[in-house]
Structures are given as structure tokens and as C-alpha cells.
Design a protein around this motif. Sequence first.
Motif, PDB file in Angstrom:
ATOM      1  N   GLY A   1       0.858  -1.172   0.000  1.00 18.29           N
ATOM      2  CA  GLY A   1       0.000   0.000   0.000  1.00 18.29           C
ATOM      3  C   GLY A   1       0.896   1.225   0.000  1.00 18.29           C
ATOM      4  N   ILE A   2       0.485   2.265  -0.726  1.00 17.25           N
ATOM      5  CA  ILE A   2       1.319   3.472  -0.771  1.00 17.25           C
ATOM      6  C   ILE A   2       0.477   4.700  -0.444  1.00 17.25           C
ATOM      7  CG2 ILE A   2       3.062   2.548  -2.342  1.00 17.25           C
ATOM      8  CD1 ILE A   2       1.697   3.890  -4.676  1.00 17.25           C
ATOM      9  N   PHE A   3       1.146   5.731   0.061  1.00 15.04           N
ATOM     10  CA  PHE A   3       0.454   6.933   0.514  1.00 15.04           C
ATOM     11  C   PHE A   3       1.404   8.113   0.323  1.00 15.04           C
ATOM     12  CE2 PHE A   3      -1.201   9.987   3.567  1.00 15.04           C
ATOM     13  CZ  PHE A   3      -2.574   9.797   3.480  1.00 15.04           C
ATOM     14  N   GLY A   4       0.890   9.252  -0.127  1.00 16.99           N
ATOM     15  CA  GLY A   4       1.730  10.442  -0.309  1.00 16.99           C
ATOM     16  C   GLY A   4       0.992  11.705   0.072  1.00 16.99           C
ATOM     17  N   VAL A   5       1.733  12.679   0.586  1.00 17.89           N
ATOM     18  CA  VAL A   5       1.175  13.970   1.003  1.00 17.89           C
ATOM     19  C   VAL A   5       2.036  15.082   0.421  1.00 17.89           C
ATOM     20  CG1 VAL A   5       0.554  15.425   2.983  1.00 17.89           C
ATOM     21  CG2 VAL A   5       0.632  12.938   3.256  1.00 17.89           C
ATOM     22  N   VAL A   6       1.400  16.100  -0.147  1.00 19.50           N
ATOM     23  CA  VAL A   6       2.139  17.289  -0.580  1.00 19.50           C
ATOM     24  C   VAL A   6       1.444  18.508   0.009  1.00 19.50           C
ATOM     25  CG1 VAL A   6       3.136  18.543  -2.534  1.00 19.50           C
ATOM     26  CG2 VAL A   6       2.405  16.180  -2.842  1.00 19.50           C
ATOM     27  N   GLY A   7       2.181  19.279   0.817  1.00 19.82           N
ATOM     28  CA  GLY A   7       1.662  20.579   1.240  1.00 19.82           C
ATOM     29  C   GLY A   7       0.917  20.584   2.548  1.00 19.82           C
ATOM     30  N   SER A   8       1.333  19.755   3.494  1.00 23.29           N
ATOM     31  CA  SER A   8       0.690  19.796   4.809  1.00 23.29           C
ATOM     32  C   SER A   8       1.754  19.763   5.898  1.00 23.29           C
ATOM     33  CB  SER A   8      -0.252  18.599   4.973  1.00 23.29           C
ATOM     34  OG  SER A   8      -0.770  18.575   6.275  1.00 23.29           O
TER      35      SER A   8
ATOM     36  N   VAL B   1       2.847  17.110  -8.845  1.00 21.50           N
ATOM     37  CA  VAL B   1       2.458  18.174  -7.912  1.00 21.50           C
ATOM     38  C   VAL B   1       3.722  18.878  -7.441  1.00 21.50           C
ATOM     39  CG1 VAL B   1       1.163  18.756  -5.828  1.00 21.50           C
ATOM     40  CG2 VAL B   1       0.574  16.695  -7.109  1.00 21.50           C
ATOM     41  N   GLN B   2       3.794  20.177  -7.725  1.00 20.60           N
ATOM     42  CA  GLN B   2       4.949  20.961  -7.307  1.00 20.60           C
ATOM     43  C   GLN B   2       4.509  22.012  -6.315  1.00 20.60           C
ATOM     44  OE1 GLN B   2       6.378  21.758 -11.377  1.00 20.60           O
ATOM     45  NE2 GLN B   2       8.365  21.042 -10.633  1.00 20.60           N
ATOM     46  N   GLU B   3       5.257  22.118  -5.226  1.00 22.05           N
ATOM     47  CA  GLU B   3       4.939  23.122  -4.208  1.00 22.05           C
ATOM     48  C   GLU B   3       5.487  24.466  -4.646  1.00 22.05           C
ATOM     49  OE1 GLU B   3       6.371  21.695  -0.364  1.00 22.05           O
ATOM     50  OE2 GLU B   3       4.339  22.074   0.325  1.00 22.05           O
ATOM     51  N   GLY B   4       4.661  25.516  -4.615  1.00 23.26           N
ATOM     52  CA  GLY B   4       5.129  26.857  -4.954  1.00 23.26           C
ATOM     53  C   GLY B   4       4.839  27.801  -3.821  1.00 23.26           C
ATOM     54  N   SER B   5       5.257  29.078  -3.958  1.00 21.34           N
ATOM     55  CA  SER B   5       5.045  30.041  -2.871  1.00 21.34           C
ATOM     56  C   SER B   5       3.558  30.349  -2.705  1.00 21.34           C
ATOM     57  CB  SER B   5       5.832  31.322  -3.148  1.00 21.34           C
ATOM     58  OG  SER B   5       5.571  31.732  -4.475  1.00 21.34           O
ATOM     59  N   ASP B   6       2.767  30.279  -3.796  1.00 27.21           N
ATOM     60  CA  ASP B   6       1.329  30.535  -3.659  1.00 27.21           C
ATOM     61  C   ASP B   6       0.529  29.278  -4.010  1.00 27.21           C
ATOM     62  OD1 ASP B   6       2.260  30.728  -6.156  1.00 27.21           O
ATOM     63  OD2 ASP B   6       0.982  32.410  -6.787  1.00 27.21           O
ATOM     64  N   GLY B   7       0.839  28.190  -3.347  1.00 24.53           N
ATOM     65  CA  GLY B   7       0.067  26.947  -3.522  1.00 24.53           C
ATOM     66  C   GLY B   7       0.784  25.941  -4.394  1.00 24.53           C
ATOM     67  N   HIS B   8       0.026  24.928  -4.816  1.00 21.78           N
ATOM     68  CA  HIS B   8       0.630  23.862  -5.607  1.00 21.78           C
ATOM     69  C   HIS B   8       0.227  23.998  -7.060  1.00 21.78           C
ATOM     70  CE1 HIS B   8       0.651  22.258  -1.655  1.00 21.78           C
ATOM     71  NE2 HIS B   8      -0.644  22.111  -1.657  1.00 21.78           N
ATOM     72  N   GLU B   9       1.138  23.553  -7.895  1.00 27.86           N
ATOM     73  CA  GLU B   9       0.782  23.412  -9.298  1.00 27.86           C
ATOM     74  C   GLU B   9       0.586  21.913  -9.540  1.00 27.86           C
ATOM     75  OE1 GLU B   9       2.569  24.109 -13.754  1.00 27.86           O
ATOM     76  OE2 GLU B   9       3.894  24.209 -12.026  1.00 27.86           O
ATOM     77  N   VAL B  10      -0.598  21.565 -10.057  1.00 29.30           N
ATOM     78  CA  VAL B  10      -0.887  20.155 -10.338  1.00 29.30           C
ATOM     79  C   VAL B  10      -0.991  19.995 -11.846  1.00 29.30           C
ATOM     80  CG1 VAL B  10      -2.470  18.225  -9.943  1.00 29.30           C
ATOM     81  CG2 VAL B  10      -2.190  19.984  -8.177  1.00 29.30           C
ATOM     82  N   ARG B  11      -0.148  19.115 -12.387  1.00 31.80           N
ATOM     83  CA  ARG B  11      -0.169  18.869 -13.841  1.00 31.80           C
ATOM     84  C   ARG B  11      -0.398  17.394 -14.093  1.00 31.80           C
ATOM     85  NH1 ARG B  11       4.940  19.809 -16.615  1.00 31.80           N
ATOM     86  NH2 ARG B  11       5.991  19.666 -14.607  1.00 31.80           N
ATOM     87  N   SER B  12      -1.001  17.107 -15.232  1.00 32.90           N
ATOM     88  CA  SER B  12      -1.216  15.703 -15.601  1.00 32.90           C
ATOM     89  C   SER B  12      -0.629  15.478 -16.984  1.00 32.90           C
ATOM     90  CB  SER B  12      -2.730  15.429 -15.612  1.00 32.90           C
ATOM     91  OG  SER B  12      -2.990  14.251 -16.331  1.00 32.90           O
ATOM     92  N   ILE B  13       0.156  14.422 -17.121  1.00 32.97           N
ATOM     93  CA  ILE B  13       0.649  14.091 -18.462  1.00 32.97           C
ATOM     94  C   ILE B  13       0.437  12.600 -18.709  1.00 32.97           C
ATOM     95  CG2 ILE B  13       2.321  15.965 -18.694  1.00 32.97           C
ATOM     96  CD1 ILE B  13       4.506  14.018 -17.964  1.00 32.97           C
ATOM     97  N   ARG B  14       0.306  12.249 -19.977  1.00 32.55           N
ATOM     98  CA  ARG B  14       0.079  10.855 -20.375  1.00 32.55           C
ATOM     99  C   ARG B  14       1.102  10.510 -21.453  1.00 32.55           C
ATOM    100  NH1 ARG B  14      -5.404   9.542 -18.782  1.00 32.55           N
ATOM    101  NH2 ARG B  14      -6.202  11.388 -17.743  1.00 32.55           N
TER     102      ARG B  14
END
Length: 489
Positions: free
Chosen positions: A17-24, A232-245
Motif C-alpha cells: 500500500g502506498i500513501f503520499g502527502v504534498v503541502g501539509s 504536484v509541485q509546491e510553490g510560494s502561492d500553492g501547488h501546481e498540479v499537472r497531468s501528463i500521459r
Amino acid sequence: MLTTHPYDDDHLREECGIFGVVGSEGAAALAALGLHALQHRGQEAAGITSFDGRQFHTHRAMGHVAGNFDRDDVIRALPGTIATGHVRYSTTGETALRNVQPLYAELQSGGFAVAHNGNISNAMKLRRDLVRRGSIFQSTSDTETIIHLVATSSYRTLLDRFIDALKQIEGAYSLIVMTPEGVIACRDPLGIRPLVMGRLDDAIIFASETVALDVVGATFERQVEPGELVIVQEGSDGHEVRSIRPFAPVAPRPCIFEWVYFSRPDSISDDRSVYDVRKGIGAQLAIESPVDADLVIPVPDSGVPAAIGYAQQSGIPFELGIIRSHYVGRTFISPGDKVRHLGVKLKHNANRALIKGKRVILIDDSIVRGTTSLKIVQMMHDAGAAEVHMRIASPPTRHSCFYGVDTPERAKLLAHKLDIEGMTDFIHADSLAFVSIDGLYKALGEAQRADIRPSYCDACFTGDYPTTLTDQDDSATVDQFAMLAERVM
Ligand code: SF4
């Protein structure tokens, strides 16, 4: 001798099982809670890696999440707003601390931590090539292959290197990768193993199942799609979430066994409740294999939803004929067969007053080696049952899994060795029936299994192993499976 409980031994076992957190703030504490909710997916070892903006911190240990991550000093030593965690059984690589994930390496681009659920089926070949070119492996885990492929890629950016690595690997992978820039979560093009995404306030959460989102108070946003990379990249004003395929699209084949057994019943997948689907499988089983009896009894705990469905469909009362003690650990000291058998009775006991003189239908999710079924049927006979009928909420398990699930070698699978009549005799039941493969697909909302292009991986039932290789490459796949089969024999 230390042994895991014999009841648990007769199931296919989800590997990770895997789990990840960004920005907390306190990301590691959230990861510990999330992993706790995913403990059923792997009980051998657990690990968490965090990033505090300057450096990575890791704690990995053998054993359960509770006991390893319930101490303040451990969580305090994992500072930062980004964390990823992993619970595991071993798939490839022996059980050793060096194989416990997240695996971590310092690459040219900086730190790189990876948590993997699945199994890379061409890992051995890739590893041989990498070692020939000078790579030095620290573990025997197939997951480390990804790190070396990224490290040796000739592409410039980390993302391109990562995609280059993914394009070389075959098999099943849901991955959460942590770098100083943020997190990449992805699933293989067939989407064999699950991965979902949620939000907790401003934080983005990834987890193998929605139950882990529930436990940390996050809301479910969507699943990570097969073949998708969510960055998901952490920035100074929140996260940037991008999706690529980055992969050529193929028809997804998620693991159907998640519905039968692996996922927790309180998880939601593809907008459907796992609990409801399991009840539906039980109802389908009652339609396909009715039997005149007095009671429907689940084999606890995994047989419960299907037994409810069977009882509701058949009109035969659902009763708790086997009582499970919740105070027996998974591991106990077993110096010999006699004590091991005592261990079985410690965990499950027949509700004798209920069973005596009754015709009972036992419902379980699957039969692997048949050892559990044999003991449970005997327990019913010993308690005075007049007849014991066994109904199984999955088709016969005849083939091994090569996609990150611990299966005994094929020769040990009861359904590989015996036909239904032989299996019925083996477990000493009055009758035995399995839900049909079409019945299983019906419970998932389809008219039947589409043999040309099935919607799920069901290879452990059908032997139809999905692959992302093209038809011309089929021989390569067969070679890989033959190689793996040799290894598990
Ligand atoms: Fe799941 Fe396919 Fe493995 Fe069976 S063979 S456990 S369906 S991934």
C-alpha cells in the motif's frame, strides 16, 4: 518457529500500500495515519520518507505501522510538508530492511524517493543490463531498477529521465515518487494496481485506496488514471498540479481481485462501493449455485459481504456461525503442527449452539491452497452440522499472479491440481461451487466477460495475462513469464 497465522496464509496477499502527502505541516504524521488504514495491504514492513525543503528524512522498519510510527520521536524526526509512505509484503527481494520502501537515492538532480505497489516483470533482465553497465544495487527489490534507470538515462530533466525509465519497464506499478521539486504519482498504462487522489484543505493526498483518504479526513478527488502521471509541485502561492500521459493508450486492465478480496470493503473504486460489489458477487453466487439449507455463514472477515448478498438473494438466514477472536495476533509461536492447529482454533471457533443439526452454506472469498477451507469445513462437522456446503465468491484460482500479488507457485493452487469434484472431496464438503467468471463481471455491472478485450486483469482465474507489448512482442512476454515462473517454483 515464528509463523504467520495459517488462516492468513491461504489467501492471495496484496503486496503493498502506498500513501503520499504534498503541502501539509506534519506530513509524516498524516502518512502514518494513511498507512495505518492501508495495513491490510502489507504487514511485513513500513516506511515513511519526508522532505523538509532542504533534506530528506527516512524511517523504515520491519513490522506494523502501529508500533513503528506511533512514537512522537519517530514522527518528529520526519519533518516537512511532503511525505510518502509504504507498507509491504515482499514480492521480489527477500524480507530485509534494505528492501523496505520508500527506497531512496541521491541522483544528479537531487534526492529521489520512491514507493511502489506492483511488480516489474522485466526487472531481472533490466537489472542484468544495468549491472553490466556499472550500476551497483543496494537491495534485491525490483523497485530499485526504476532508480537506476532514472540515474542512467541520457535525458536532461528529471521528468524526462523518469518517463524514459517507465517506458522501459513492464508489469504493474502504482508509484509515488518524491523529489525536491515535489511529488509524481503514476499508474502503469494498464492500471493494474490502484491509486487515488484526494485533498485535505490545501494539501494533495495520494493513496492506494479511498479508505486511507477517509481516515485522514481528506476528500476523494479522482483516481490517477491508467498511464497517467500527476505531478504536484509546491510553490510560494500553492501547488501546481499537472497531468501528463506519456504512453501510447491501451485498454486498461485493473486487477479484479481488488474487488474480490484486496481492497477494504469501505473503499470506493470507480464510483462503486467495494462492499456493494462483494454483496453483488454473493447474490450472483446464490443465483448460479443455489442449495437447500438452513443457514448462510461467512468465513470471517472477508466472506461477510458476499454472505450477506447470498443470504438476501436466497432468503436463507445469515448467521454468524464462526466467531473470530480479535485478540489473537497475526504472528504466534508455533513449535509444531499440534500447536499450530491450536492456533487455528484460537482465532476462529464454531458457534456450536447455532450449527448443531443445521445444513449450512459457508461463504468465503477464494480458495488458494485449500487448507483454510478444509479446516473450516471440519470445524462445522465437529460442531454437529448436518450438511456443509461451500460457496466461493470468485472463480477457481488456477494461475499465479505476476503483478505484485503473493501467489503460491501454480502447483500448490488447489484449483490447478483438482477439478470441482476433487476439490469438494479434498475439503470434505457436501458440495462446492464457485461464482463463474461471467458472474463476477455481472456483479461489476457488465453483461459478461468480453473475452477479446476484458475490462479487468483476471489472469489468476483465466490465465489471460495482460501486457502492454504489441502482438509481435508476445514471445518476449511469454519468456518473461516463463522466467518468473521458474523463479517462483
Ligand atoms: Fe489481480 Fe491479475 Fe494478479 Fe489476479 S493475476 S491478483 S487479477 S493482478
